[in-house]
Design an enzyme around this catalytic site. Structure first.
Site, PDB file in Angstrom:
ATOM      1  N   GLY A   1       0.367 -88.868  -8.580  1.00  0.00           N
ATOM      2  CA  GLY A   1       0.412 -88.775 -10.027  1.00  0.00           C
ATOM      3  C   GLY A   1       1.537 -87.906 -10.550  1.00  0.00           C
TER       4      GLY A   1
ATOM      5  N   LEU B   1      -2.331 -96.669  -7.574  1.00  0.00           N
ATOM      6  CA  LEU B   1      -1.238 -95.753  -7.871  1.00  0.00           C
ATOM      7  C   LEU B   1      -0.844 -94.917  -6.659  1.00  0.00           C
ATOM      8  CD1 LEU B   1       0.643 -94.499 -10.037  1.00  0.00           C
ATOM      9  CD2 LEU B   1      -1.170 -92.822 -10.476  1.00  0.00           C
ATOM     10  N   ASP B   2       0.456 -94.992  -6.293  1.00  0.00           N
ATOM     11  CA  ASP B   2       1.040 -94.177  -5.219  1.00  0.00           C
ATOM     12  C   ASP B   2       0.312 -94.336  -3.889  1.00  0.00           C
ATOM     13  OD1 ASP B   2       2.936 -93.171  -6.977  1.00  0.00           O
ATOM     14  OD2 ASP B   2       1.694 -91.458  -7.556  1.00  0.00           O
ATOM     15  N   ALA B   3      -0.215 -95.526  -3.639  1.00  0.00           N
ATOM     16  CA  ALA B   3      -0.999 -95.732  -2.418  1.00  0.00           C
ATOM     17  C   ALA B   3      -0.528 -96.924  -1.604  1.00  0.00           C
ATOM     18  CB  ALA B   3      -2.481 -95.900  -2.773  1.00  0.00           C
TER      19      ALA B   3
END
Length: 305
Positions: free
Chosen positions: A222, A248-250
């Site tokens: 994040g 998100l960001d994974a």
């Protein structure tokens, strides 16, 4: 300076033009004896000269991964029929998933940016220096701030402002996707583009949208990860380049690196140190993608040397 950059780019592109055209086959399937033998025999029996071969077996999942590259100069099968040959001979037989590329077909990369310039400058400098066999037909942004950089490199710059309440986000993404289709974009690089990519674009470019996150994922996802790291008192910071997924960001991680820090660092000094990491980590990931040396499986990547 511009003239020097253009000379370097033209020189490298001319060198690439005269290199022998090759086919690149990336594949994965359940592991079983004989796969390497079958594929290499197929290439050599059809007068292909193998110039690269790498393979990996995941013992936990029982999966086989392979990248093979061969010259097409004397290859007997026409390139337009090659995919069908491989699909007919091996896909069903080995439950094989594969992608076929040709080295004389240049990937087309779109860069998405917001207001931070460090990653954009690094990408464009490498492009103009001829480090990559790639075309960059457009730069897309949600702000006007970096247009001057696009002008310096003579690359068209497109802006779609997104409302604070995101009420026009779907409309903007539709326009962006229309541009990507018009420019025949094959993959997208988010060079500190501070917007979440919608599911429609992710589905249109599965594992072909590369992001740089200013953290050593999975830590500090994040916003403001350097501030999170400073508050936590960690002794290293990192940067992670990964493919974008709906979480998100994974997405599958392509490249990571770290820098050591101490109690003397401030959030501001962490940001400065992190910018250097972000540039090199993103460029490494883009290089591997352009060279077609990445295979994704589940939420992991296999990176060939």
């Amino acid at each position: 300076m511009k003239e020097i950059l253009y000379f370097c780019t033209d020189y490298v592109q001319n060198v690439i033009k005269f290199m022998k055209s090759c086919a690149i086959l990336l594949l994965h399937c359940p592991d079983k004896p004989g796969i390497i033998s079958e594929v290499t025999k197929f290439v050599t029996d059809n007068k292909g000269n193998i110039v690269y071969l790498d393979q990996y077996v995941d013992r936990e999942d029982g999966m086989f991964f392979m990248r093979i590259q061969w010259e097409l100069e004397k290859f007997l099968i026409p390139r337009e029929k090659l995919y069908d040959y491989i699909d007919t001979l091996y896909a069903l037989r080995y439950k094989m998933t594969f992608n076929l590329y040709f080295t004389d077909e240049r990937p087309r990369m779109a860069i998405f940016v917001s207001k931070m310039s460090h990653c954009l400058y690094d990408l464009l400098a490498r492009y103009k220096a001829g480090e990559w066999n790639v075309d960059i037909p457009c730069i897309v942004s949600n702000h006007e701030d970096l247009r001057y950089i696009a002008d310096q490199f003579d690359i068209p710059y497109y802006v779609w402002a997104i409302n604070k309440d995101h009420s026009n986000k779907d409309e903007v993404e539709q326009a962006q996707m229309a541009l990507l289709k018009e420019k025949k974009i094959t993959f997208v690089v988010l060079a500190r583009y501070m917007q979440i990519i919608g599911d429609n674009m992710i589905q249109a470019y599965p594992h072909h949208i590369i992001n740089i996150h200013h953290s050593f994922l999975p830590a500090f996802v994040g916003a403001k990860p350097y501030h999170q790291a400073w508050e936590r008192g960690v002794k290293i910071i990192g940067a992670t380049s990964h493919y974008v997924t709906s979480e998100l960001d994974a997405g599958p991680i392509i490249e990571q690196d770290i820098a050591r820090i101490s109690h003397k660092d401030t959030p501001e000094s962490l940001v400065l140190k992190g910018k250097d990491l972000e540039k090199i980590v993103l460029s490494r990931a883009v290089t591997k993608h352009i060279e077609r040396k990445i295979l994704t499986f589940h939420n992991k990547t296999i990176i060939f040397s």
